[in-house]
Design an enzyme around this catalytic site. Structure first.
Site, PDB file in Angstrom:
ATOM      1  N   HIS B  48       0.818  -1.210   0.000  1.00 13.25           N
ATOM      2  CA  HIS B  48       0.000   0.000   0.000  1.00 13.25           C
ATOM      3  C   HIS B  48       0.856   1.265   0.000  1.00 13.25           C
ATOM      4  CE1 HIS B  48      -3.899   1.941   0.778  1.00 13.25           C
ATOM      5  NE2 HIS B  48      -3.157   2.860   1.372  1.00 13.25           N
ATOM      6  N   HIS B  94     -10.972   2.362  -0.843  1.00 10.50           N
ATOM      7  CA  HIS B  94     -11.150   1.895   0.521  1.00 10.50           C
ATOM      8  C   HIS B  94     -11.922   0.582   0.461  1.00 10.50           C
ATOM      9  CE1 HIS B  94     -10.807   3.768   4.754  1.00 10.50           C
ATOM     10  NE2 HIS B  94      -9.639   3.514   4.242  1.00 10.50           N
TER      11      HIS B  94
END
Lengths: 229, 731
Positions: B48, B94
């Site tokens: 990430h 998300h």
């Protein structure tokens, strides 16, 4: 015409109503932070839309107890007009300056869309720009706009001409579909007894420019500004 | 305090570090990391934060252009829109949190992307989403749709930023892994952009916003018995959003940015205080010392590890000019926000953390950032599917097919979603949701931005390269269709596990196609996000490179939408129709087949046809315009009719193609244009070498196709509007 817009933490449509008033008056209204020591004298006080204090306790409940509201109440008692839009209406109701309460919409969902309103009483400083019974198209954007009050209060509002706007269909007729949020007697906005305090859920300030989807709110601000000049 | 010696490679592996990565960390530090240091390496070197699988491919994408002020690498991209104004925007995913807890996952996704934009000095003016859910028949889908939509609305509505557009699709590949991507667009002065690079040794480091709690700490509970830590009970890894605090943070930061107090600013997003401090120090080539005892905490007894890796929301880190602390403090107090000076910038190039008077971590920032792992993972190209002969299609009544398509989940109206979003607040929404692109006014003079999010995942699965080019082209086309000049885009690369060569092949192919299209259309990528490992039990999602496009209109009064305007006007089809049915919605929804390659993308034709259409819009000859995409020609015609309630009498289809291939094929680079002056438009097209011909005349209240039954626009609209509310109302 001097207008004061009271900004609470979490207010978010203050720019919209400032822009609408500026368009009609040619000058910017004064924005007042809710904790500012002194509110300037004005011809109009506006409580704008938004989520004051996040609406975390109950819509408008915490803002209604903000110190600035005592000043708003005092000035309203002196006859200074007060306009509460959406969250501003919720605050006026929580503060006891208007009767009734605003419950969650019948759908239990936030709803942003154009609706039709019928002007119920045009004999006020707020609504004098409209014809009585005129149908206008304006947007709403709220989760808690389902107006409720006890039957006696509702009767009194109707008997005294204190209902400002009702939700209706495109033809002005009242209908289940037109009253999208389930408000008692399709009430979208009410006056106090003096008709110098108005609370309403729809956003007339968002329809003053043909570029932005309509101009049916313009007569409201023109009428109001004209009446206060 | 260097007591991290009991951190082992296998413990590091539980934090997601490979053995090789762990050894590299040990060599950078010169000793075995302690728990806090391990947590920082693991977070910074996670997929990430480090983009370790995607980096080498992302570098091939075009990111510059004459208008680009800031490309990828900062919190958001910045593009010059003239008159001293700049548009600042980014999209972010998300996905995983939204699957676990849809309301908070989606809400905090919006909160995070808002912070990325106002961190750069821009006032957020619009939000868009891109949502991909599992099959409507999957038992969790309804719950996820309800939660995600109310979460996005709940956050955006409260902060008072309009959510003006987006897309929503359904596919069984997302059953165990939905996609929730949110894009934010902000407006700034071009000479008042704020960056994250730390500067000025000795300068104070300020924390402002919500207090830090134990939410969102990944793997914190692993440090239990083995380390004798007091990490406490296991907490949900999904953060909780507080849009009210975010609203205060927006206003406070923008007010502070009016002065010259801020040297650098960074929001605390993924990996919280760790990534914000490391990125600021790394970009500035400096060090940062933090005194963790000064961090405003929501709960007691938090360890350095927990404080550094908390993902509590609505927090910012900033470096101030010395002497401006008091001014900043006054503004934060006005907005009732917690703040504290928690450290200072140093010349050491090291991140030094202190807690209880002891050093909790001491890491050289340069190597932590510069020696982060980068992988060239093996990848494999998939064989392309054989073409489909349109003459092999079963003849079917086109109007019945149209009705079914308009009521199918991918094409059914998404009004149920966007009516839950306040799309009007701020009073600048010129074109509302439901069209090709939203249009938002950005200046009193009428300058405006066109905004859209797009992806056609089934095309990318069938042919990643072609699909990658198509999504960029479709984004460009959607902006063009409202009359805007496409400026730049932000991409959200949602894929499965990159350690699988076929998935990596999808990623590589999509990037190749996107690159080609960006170059051909002068449409650079200025920001983006990568979300990998979107799979459950080995089932990967469809490759979903979502594009958020931004275009510019000099005057919003010249923007057009898709609603037919005047009876008697002609409707012109711009672009060539070859009847490509492979990968089409017609094939999927009517024939229940996902066969065939996606439509070819002729980027020269895209450019030529799009430039032509935009020119006609600017010349004032276009009353309405719509791009052709999912569902092809007849669906686009119906959408224009439904948007206004006006009918249309179509000309007979040209006989060369089977009727339904002509009506429902998804050939690219096409638009429908309504005009009262068809002769001029067709002649201009001829002169420009653009295929164009009149395909119908506006009038009545029915869609009439010669050789078939007419159908009322009202009936089409009823079919189109009914599906989603009906689906959501079913218990």
């Amino acid at each position: 015409m001097r207008a004061v817009i009271v900004v609470f933490p979490g207010s978010n449509r203050e720019r919209d109503v400032c822009a609408a008033l500026a368009l009609v008056t040619g000058h910017e209204p004064i924005r007042v932070w809710h904790r500012d020591a002194a509110m300037p004298e004005s011809d109009l006080i506006v409580l704008p839309g938004g989520f004051a204090y996040g609406d975390y306790l109950r819509c408008g409940a915490m803002a209604a107890h903000s110190p600035v509201m005592q000043e708003v109440r005092d000035r309203a008692a002196r006859g200074i007009p007060v306009l509460g839009i959406c969250n501003g209406f919720q605050i006026l109701a929580e503060a006891g300056m208007l009767p009734g309460a605003l419950l969650p919409n019948r759908s239990l969902r936030f709803t942003c869309r154009d609706v039709h309103l019928r002007v119920e009483n045009n004999q006020t400083i707020f609504t004098c720009g409209y014809e009585a019974g005129q149908t206008i198209r304006v947007p709403v954007a709220h989760h808690d706009g389902n107006y409720t009050a006890d039957p006696d209060t509702l009767d009194r509002l109707e008997d005294r001409g204190l209902v400002a706007f009702r939700y209706c269909g495109p033809d002005g007729a009242l209908s289940e579909a037109g009253n999208f949020n389930g408000s008692a007697r399709a009430i979208a906005g009410i006056f106090d007894n003096s008709r110098t305090v108005l609370g309403l859920m729809p956003h007339l300030e968002n329809v003053v420019d043909p570029l932005l989807g309509g101009t049916d709110g313009r007569a409201f601000f023109e009428g109001l500004v004209g009446a206060l000049q | 305090m260097r007591g991290g010696s009991n951190v082992t490679p296998s413990f590091a592996a539980e934090h997601g570090l490979t053995e090789e990565e762990f050894e590299r960390a040990v060599s950078i530090l010169g000793h075995t990391p302690n728990l806090t240091e391990l947590g920082i390496f693991a977070a910074m070197w996670s997929e990430h934060c480090s983009y370790k699988s995607s980096k080498i491919w992302l570098k091939t994408l075009p990111t510059t252009g004459p208008r680009v002020i800031c490309g990828p690498g900062e919190n958001a991209g910045v593009v010059d829109i003239g008159d001293g104004d700049a548009v600042v925007f980014k999209i972010e995913s998300h996905n995983h949190p939204s699957f676990i807890e849809p309301y908070q996952g989606a809400a905090t996704g919006v909160g995070g992307i808002l912070r990325d934009v106002f961190t750069m000095g821009a006032r957020p003016i619009a939000i868009l989403d891109s949502l991909h859910f599992g099959s409507p028949d999957h038992p969790r889908t309804r719950h996820l749709v309800a939660g995600v939509v109310s979460g996005i609305g709940g956050y955006g509505n409260c902060v008072g930023v309009p959510t003006v557009g987006g897309e929503c699709g359904f596919d069984p590949s997302y059953d165990g892994n939905i996609l929730v991507n949110a894009m934010c667009v902000g407006l700034a002065r071009a000479d008042r952009i704020f960056y994250s690079a730390a500067a000025g040794p000795g300068n104070p480091v300020i924390y402002v916003g919500a207090k830090t709690g134990r939410d969102g700490i990944h793997g914190a509970t692993m440090a239990s018995a083995e380390f004798g830590s007091d990490a406490g009970e296991k907490r949900p890894t999904v953060q909780v959003g507080d849009p009210f605090t975010e609203k205060l943070l927006i206003e406070a930061c923008l007010e502070l940015m009016e002065g010259d107090a801020i040297v650098a600013i960074q929001d605390m997003g993924a990996a919280g205080l760790t990534s914000s401090a490391v990125e600021m120090a790394g970009k500035g080539g400096l060090g940062i010392e933090l005194d963790l005892d000064r961090v405003p905490l929501r709960e007691t007894g938090m360890s350095a590890y927990e404080i550094m890796l908390s993902e509590s929301q609505e927090r910012m880190l900033m470096i101030l000019r010395p002497g401006s602390e008091a001014d900043a403090g006054r503004i934060f107090e006005k907005w009732e926000l917690d703040f504290a000076q928690i450290g200072r910038v140093t010349e050491t190039g090291r991140l030094v953390l202190r807690i209880d008077g002891k050093i909790a971590a001491d890491i050289p920032v340069g190597p932590l950032v510069g020696e982060a792992p980068v992988y060239r993972r093996p990848w494999r190209r998939r064989d392309t599917a054989p073409g489909i002969d349109p003459r092999a299609l079963t003849p079917r009544d086109p109007i019945r097919c149209l009705e079914r398509l308009l009521a199918s989940p991918p094409l059914a109206s998404k009004r149920w979603i966007w009516e839950q979003y306040d799309h009007l607040v701020m009073g600048n929404t010129v074109k509302r949701p439901g069209g090709d692109a939203a249009v938002i006014r950005v200046s009193p003079g009428g300058k405006a931005l066109a905004l859209a999010t797009d992806c056609t995942p089934r095309y990318v699965r069938a042919d990643p390269r072609r699909g990658g080019a198509q999504v960029v082209a479709e984004s460009w086309r959607n902006l063009t269709a409202v009359g805007a000049e496409p400026l730049a885009l932000t991409d959200n690369m949602n894929f499965g596990n990159p350690e699988r060569p076929d998935i990596m092949g999808e990623f590589v192919g999509a990037v190749e196609g996107m690159r080609e299209a960006c170059l051909a259309l002068d449409y650079p990528i200025v920001s983006g996000n990568v979300s990998l490992y979107n799979e459950t039990s080995g089932n990967a999602i469809l490759p979903t490179p979502v594009i958020g496009g931004v275009g510019l209109l000099a005057d919003a009064r010249h923007a057009v939408d898709l609603a037919l305007k005047r009876d008697g006007d002609a409707v012109i089809l711009v672009g060539a129709t070859d009847g490509h049915v492979g990968c089409s919605l017609y094939l999927r929804e009517i024939e229940e087949s996902e066969a065939g390659p996606p439509p070819p993308v002729d980027l020269a034709a895209e450019r030529q046809n799009g430039d032509f259409v935009r020119g006609q819009i600017r010349a004032g000859r276009v009353a309405a315009c719509h791009d052709l995409s999912d569902g092809g020609f007849l669906v686009a015609v119906a959408e224009m009719a439904m948007a206004s309630g006006r009918g249309i009498l179509l000309a007979p289809p040209p006989g060369v193609l089977p009727q339904n291939a002509y009506l429902f094929g998804e050939d690219q680079a096409r638009y429908l244009v309504e005009t009262s002056d068809p002769e001029t438009v067709v002649a201009a097209a001829g002169a420009a070498g653009v295929p164009a011909r009149v395909i119908g005349v506006v009038g009545g209240v029915a869609l009439t196709l010669p050789g078939s039954d007419a159908i009322s626009v009202g009936a089409l609209k009823a079919a189109n509007e009914a599906w989603l509310p009906g689906y959501m109302a079913r218990a």
